[in-house]
Structure formats: C-alpha cells, structure tokens
Design a protein around this motif. Sequence first.
Motif, PDB file in Angstrom:
ATOM      1  N   PRO A 103      -1.842   7.389   0.811  1.00 23.25           N
ATOM      2  CA  PRO A 103      -1.669   8.125  -0.456  1.00 23.25           C
ATOM      3  C   PRO A 103      -0.721   7.431  -1.425  1.00 23.25           C
ATOM      4  O   PRO A 103      -0.675   7.797  -2.598  1.00 23.25           O
ATOM      5  CB  PRO A 103      -1.108   9.482  -0.001  1.00 23.25           C
ATOM      6  CG  PRO A 103      -0.541   9.234   1.361  1.00 23.25           C
ATOM      7  CD  PRO A 103      -1.397   8.175   1.968  1.00 23.25           C
ATOM      8  N   LEU A 104       0.022   6.422  -0.950  1.00 23.43           N
ATOM      9  CA  LEU A 104       0.950   5.688  -1.817  1.00 23.43           C
ATOM     10  C   LEU A 104       0.513   4.245  -2.038  1.00 23.43           C
ATOM     11  O   LEU A 104       1.280   3.451  -2.586  1.00 23.43           O
ATOM     12  CB  LEU A 104       2.361   5.704  -1.206  1.00 23.43           C
ATOM     13  CG  LEU A 104       3.023   7.073  -1.059  1.00 23.43           C
ATOM     14  CD1 LEU A 104       4.351   6.936  -0.308  1.00 23.43           C
ATOM     15  CD2 LEU A 104       3.243   7.721  -2.416  1.00 23.43           C
ATOM     16  N   ALA A 105      -0.706   3.913  -1.633  1.00 23.20           N
ATOM     17  CA  ALA A 105      -1.179   2.531  -1.761  1.00 23.20           C
ATOM     18  C   ALA A 105      -1.123   2.077  -3.209  1.00 23.20           C
ATOM     19  O   ALA A 105      -1.395   2.850  -4.137  1.00 23.20           O
ATOM     20  CB  ALA A 105      -2.600   2.411  -1.224  1.00 23.20           C
ATOM     21  N   ASP A 106      -0.751   0.801  -3.390  1.00 26.88           N
ATOM     22  CA  ASP A 106      -0.648   0.189  -4.720  1.00 26.88           C
ATOM     23  C   ASP A 106       0.382   0.877  -5.597  1.00 26.88           C
ATOM     24  O   ASP A 106       0.262   0.899  -6.831  1.00 26.88           O
ATOM     25  CB  ASP A 106      -2.009   0.169  -5.423  1.00 26.88           C
ATOM     26  CG  ASP A 106      -3.022  -0.685  -4.680  1.00 26.88           C
ATOM     27  OD1 ASP A 106      -2.612  -1.718  -4.110  1.00 26.88           O
ATOM     28  OD2 ASP A 106      -4.211  -0.310  -4.648  1.00 26.88           O
ATOM     29  N   TYR A 107       1.402   1.464  -4.952  1.00 30.65           N
ATOM     30  CA  TYR A 107       2.537   2.050  -5.671  1.00 30.65           C
ATOM     31  C   TYR A 107       2.098   3.139  -6.647  1.00 30.65           C
ATOM     32  O   TYR A 107       2.497   3.162  -7.813  1.00 30.65           O
ATOM     33  CB  TYR A 107       3.329   0.960  -6.398  1.00 30.65           C
ATOM     34  CG  TYR A 107       3.921  -0.057  -5.459  1.00 30.65           C
ATOM     35  CD1 TYR A 107       5.138   0.155  -4.823  1.00 30.65           C
ATOM     36  CD2 TYR A 107       3.234  -1.239  -5.172  1.00 30.65           C
ATOM     37  CE1 TYR A 107       5.668  -0.772  -3.944  1.00 30.65           C
ATOM     38  CE2 TYR A 107       3.751  -2.176  -4.296  1.00 30.65           C
ATOM     39  CZ  TYR A 107       4.972  -1.932  -3.684  1.00 30.65           C
ATOM     40  OH  TYR A 107       5.480  -2.854  -2.802  1.00 30.65           O
ATOM     41  N   GLY A 108       1.301   4.040  -6.142  1.00 26.51           N
ATOM     42  CA  GLY A 108       0.891   5.193  -6.928  1.00 26.51           C
ATOM     43  C   GLY A 108       0.630   6.357  -5.989  1.00 26.51           C
ATOM     44  O   GLY A 108       0.292   6.165  -4.825  1.00 26.51           O
ATOM     45  N   VAL A 109       0.808   7.578  -6.485  1.00 22.66           N
ATOM     46  CA  VAL A 109       0.525   8.769  -5.690  1.00 22.66           C
ATOM     47  C   VAL A 109      -0.923   9.146  -5.930  1.00 22.66           C
ATOM     48  O   VAL A 109      -1.321   9.423  -7.073  1.00 22.66           O
ATOM     49  CB  VAL A 109       1.471   9.924  -6.068  1.00 22.66           C
ATOM     50  CG1 VAL A 109       1.146  11.171  -5.249  1.00 22.66           C
ATOM     51  CG2 VAL A 109       2.924   9.512  -5.835  1.00 22.66           C
ATOM     52  N   GLY A 110      -1.719   9.174  -4.876  1.00 19.75           N
ATOM     53  CA  GLY A 110      -3.163   9.282  -4.993  1.00 19.75           C
ATOM     54  C   GLY A 110      -3.676  10.486  -5.764  1.00 19.75           C
ATOM     55  O   GLY A 110      -4.664  10.385  -6.482  1.00 19.75           O
ATOM     56  N   ASP A 111      -3.053  11.629  -5.619  1.00 20.74           N
ATOM     57  CA  ASP A 111      -3.579  12.854  -6.232  1.00 20.74           C
ATOM     58  C   ASP A 111      -3.090  13.072  -7.655  1.00 20.74           C
ATOM     59  O   ASP A 111      -3.398  14.101  -8.257  1.00 20.74           O
ATOM     60  CB  ASP A 111      -3.196  14.065  -5.369  1.00 20.74           C
ATOM     61  CG  ASP A 111      -3.858  14.022  -4.000  1.00 20.74           C
ATOM     62  OD1 ASP A 111      -4.950  13.429  -3.904  1.00 20.74           O
ATOM     63  OD2 ASP A 111      -3.290  14.572  -3.050  1.00 20.74           O
ATOM     64  N   ILE A 112      -2.338  12.143  -8.208  1.00 22.65           N
ATOM     65  CA  ILE A 112      -1.813  12.290  -9.562  1.00 22.65           C
ATOM     66  C   ILE A 112      -2.524  11.306 -10.472  1.00 22.65           C
ATOM     67  O   ILE A 112      -2.477  10.087 -10.252  1.00 22.65           O
ATOM     68  CB  ILE A 112      -0.290  12.058  -9.593  1.00 22.65           C
ATOM     69  CG1 ILE A 112       0.416  13.093  -8.711  1.00 22.65           C
ATOM     70  CG2 ILE A 112       0.242  12.126 -11.026  1.00 22.65           C
ATOM     71  CD1 ILE A 112       1.917  12.926  -8.646  1.00 22.65           C
ATOM     72  N   SER A 113      -3.195  11.827 -11.487  1.00 25.21           N
ATOM     73  CA  SER A 113      -3.999  10.977 -12.372  1.00 25.21           C
ATOM     74  C   SER A 113      -3.169  10.276 -13.441  1.00 25.21           C
ATOM     75  O   SER A 113      -3.545   9.203 -13.914  1.00 25.21           O
ATOM     76  CB  SER A 113      -5.094  11.808 -13.046  1.00 25.21           C
ATOM     77  OG  SER A 113      -4.527  12.883 -13.780  1.00 25.21           O
ATOM     78  N   ASN A 114      -2.051  10.849 -13.823  1.00 25.74           N
ATOM     79  CA  ASN A 114      -1.197  10.234 -14.842  1.00 25.74           C
ATOM     80  C   ASN A 114      -0.533   8.990 -14.268  1.00 25.74           C
ATOM     81  O   ASN A 114       0.253   9.086 -13.317  1.00 25.74           O
ATOM     82  CB  ASN A 114      -0.152  11.237 -15.318  1.00 25.74           C
ATOM     83  CG  ASN A 114       0.707  10.695 -16.449  1.00 25.74           C
ATOM     84  OD1 ASN A 114       1.549   9.824 -16.245  1.00 25.74           O
ATOM     85  ND2 ASN A 114       0.501  11.221 -17.650  1.00 25.74           N
ATOM     86  N   ALA A 115      -0.858   7.825 -14.812  1.00 21.95           N
ATOM     87  CA  ALA A 115      -0.381   6.567 -14.239  1.00 21.95           C
ATOM     88  C   ALA A 115       1.141   6.467 -14.268  1.00 21.95           C
ATOM     89  O   ALA A 115       1.768   6.002 -13.309  1.00 21.95           O
ATOM     90  CB  ALA A 115      -0.993   5.386 -14.992  1.00 21.95           C
TER      91      ALA A 115
ATOM     92  N   ALA B  85       5.957   7.376  -6.981  1.00 25.62           N
ATOM     93  CA  ALA B  85       5.842   6.478  -5.827  1.00 25.62           C
ATOM     94  C   ALA B  85       7.087   5.606  -5.701  1.00 25.62           C
ATOM     95  O   ALA B  85       7.592   5.377  -4.586  1.00 25.62           O
ATOM     96  CB  ALA B  85       4.597   5.609  -5.959  1.00 25.62           C
ATOM     97  N   GLY B  86       7.594   5.107  -6.832  1.00 24.56           N
ATOM     98  CA  GLY B  86       8.803   4.299  -6.792  1.00 24.56           C
ATOM     99  C   GLY B  86       9.997   5.072  -6.280  1.00 24.56           C
ATOM    100  O   GLY B  86      10.792   4.573  -5.472  1.00 24.56           O
ATOM    101  N   VAL B  87      10.139   6.303  -6.735  1.00 24.48           N
ATOM    102  CA  VAL B  87      11.252   7.148  -6.278  1.00 24.48           C
ATOM    103  C   VAL B  87      11.130   7.416  -4.779  1.00 24.48           C
ATOM    104  O   VAL B  87      12.124   7.363  -4.041  1.00 24.48           O
ATOM    105  CB  VAL B  87      11.278   8.470  -7.072  1.00 24.48           C
ATOM    106  CG1 VAL B  87      12.245   9.468  -6.428  1.00 24.48           C
ATOM    107  CG2 VAL B  87      11.679   8.205  -8.514  1.00 24.48           C
ATOM    108  N   ILE B  88       9.923   7.705  -4.321  1.00 26.77           N
ATOM    109  CA  ILE B  88       9.707   7.935  -2.884  1.00 26.77           C
ATOM    110  C   ILE B  88      10.066   6.677  -2.098  1.00 26.77           C
ATOM    111  O   ILE B  88      10.709   6.750  -1.035  1.00 26.77           O
ATOM    112  CB  ILE B  88       8.245   8.342  -2.618  1.00 26.77           C
ATOM    113  CG1 ILE B  88       7.963   9.724  -3.215  1.00 26.77           C
ATOM    114  CG2 ILE B  88       7.948   8.332  -1.118  1.00 26.77           C
ATOM    115  CD1 ILE B  88       6.499  10.117  -3.168  1.00 26.77           C
TER     116      ILE B  88
END
Length: 364
Positions: free
Chosen positions: A308-320, A327-330
């Motif tokens: 769910p955090l692949a490529d430094y993004g949260v999968g279920d959130i559409s806003n880039a 993802a960075g904070v996590i």
Amino acid sequence: MHVPDGMINLPVSAAAGVVAAGAVAVSLRGARRELGDGPLAEGHGAERTAPLAGLVAAFVFAVQMLNFPVAAGTSGHLLGGALAAILVGPFTGVLCIAVVLLMQGILFADGGLTALGVNITVMGVVTVLVSYGIFRALLRVLPRGRHSVTGSAFVAALVSVPASAAAFTLLYAIGGTTDVPIGKMLTAMVGVHVLIGIGEAAITALTVGAVIAVRPDLVHGARGLAAPLKLRVNGELVDAPAPAAVPTAAPGASRSPRGLLAAGLGTALLLAGVVSFYASASPDGLEKVAADKGFDKKVEEHAAADSPLADYGVGDISNARLSGGLAGVIGVGATVVVGSGIFYVVHRRRTTRSTSAPSTAERA
C-alpha cells in the motif's frame, strides 16, 4: 542508486548479502562502543544516544526522497553514508543506512529484496568506509576548528558517491545479467555520480555545519577537535594555559539533546511530508545509465510492488500531494522508531555486559 532485483544475478547478490551481513554484525559490535562513550552517554544511557542515531536514520530517509536534477533528464539523491558516519560514527552509520534501506525495500518497494545485500554493501558500507577514512585523514592535516570539520565532510561526501558507483560497477562486472561493455558503463556511472556527489557534499556539509553550530558535542567526527583557547598578551595571541584536569563530563554533556532531536525530527517530517512533492521526477543516476546502456533489460518487478506504500504513495488516496506526503511521514516515523529501537537494544546489551563483567578485585 537503489539496485533492483534482477540487475545482478543471484549468486553475486547472495555473496553481497553475506558481505553486508558481516558488515552489519561488525557494526553492531562497534556501535556498542560508539553509543556507549562520548558526552551524551556518560551518565545518561541509551535514552539519549539511541534516539539521536534513530533520528539520523530518519533524516537520511527523508532527504533520500528529495531527488535533485543533476543533468538533462537525470536526478540524484543523498546516499547518506558520509553524513551518518560523521554525525554518529562509522559503525553506527552503517547501521543507519542499513535500517533506511530495509525500510525502503519492505515498505516502499524501493531497492530489490534479493538485492538488499548489494544495496547495503554499495550504499552503506562503501560510502561509510571511503568517506570516514577521507574525513579522518583530512582532519589530521587541517587546522583544528569547525571549518575544517565541515570542509572535510564536503570532500569526504563528494568522493564517496562515485566510489559507490564504481563498487556497483565492479559487482555488475562479476554478476551482471546483461552483457554490456564494462568500461563504458564505469565511465558513465562514475561521471554522473560525480555530479550527484556535489549535491551529496553540499547537503552533508550544511547538515554537519548546522549541528556543530548549536551542539558540537553531538557530532562524533568533531570530538576532541576544539581549538586551544587563545589569549591576547601585549598585543599578541598566545595559547592559554591548559586547565587542571577535572573528572567531570565533557562540555555540553549535561545539556539535554531534546531540542535538537525535536528540531531534527520536525525537519525530517517537513522534508518527507511536504518538500518531497517538489522533488525531481527524472530517473536517478543508476536508472538513467541503466536505460542508456541497456543493462536494465532483466530487471524484475519488486516483490512488494503491491504494498500500500509502494512508490512512496498511499494506495487508497488519489490526491498525489497528500498521498506522497503521508507516505513520507509514515516512512520517517517507522524509520525513527525501528532505528531507535535497534540502537537502544545495542546500547543496552553493551551496558548489561559492562555491569555484569566482574571487576579485577572480584576476579582475584
């Protein structure tokens, strides 16, 4: 310069894994000494030293998200070996980079899992050995002072990056999965990473200089480098008499590092959660050279590509912006927790061994 799965064959990846495991094992022993001596540890223990080392790992993680442009269509990012080694010591520095690479590989699908040993060896062990060796050598010949520390840090970090690129090329020459001219590959890898090294050097020198400006006692590489006190006598500067030895902690030892820890953590969160959105989207040095020279043909999909955090993004959130920032904070939070926990255990094992060891009188 995260090496993906499939770029280097399994036997060489496994051998690099053995080297990395050995380096981590040696670093665990060395880190016990680095975390157990110096002004922070005297009388205070792991509650101070472990968070500092964990913060360095988290800061390296955050700054690695900030790809900066270095040439047409190419970007670079901090490797961090020099910065970690100078701030918390070479053994602890290797562990810091290993923690960062482990978190990136497992959580964010950045750097292959079968190539984890390659990445730790190339990005952690090589950069720390080269940078810290150059750093200490320069300090032996330069005048004592803060400017010498930051200048040495700049040069050490600059050289460490192309050295890491050369080490990768050597591993590829032994176990590369695509047949390419190694000479041309080496020239391209070292050339682009010299440019990346300039950015690495600037970040390292600025960070080390900033810490020295507020808490020089926290910089491992600056210990014992204070210039002698000068007095003006009859218009001339002379060395002040050495004070009598007093069995007390080093200057600054009684000061809590909480302020610096809070500022450092806040900076890491800001960089990873906000500034990372503006990082260069161009491929980094390894990706660019691999595409140009054709040795990325057998790269395999990451085993954690569905994370769910692949490529430094949260999968279920559409806003880039929100997805990448969260993802960075996590990532920063996970790295500082895991890193601090590891360093706390390392320090506690050293303390336990020291207190349980019989004294000379008891052995007699």
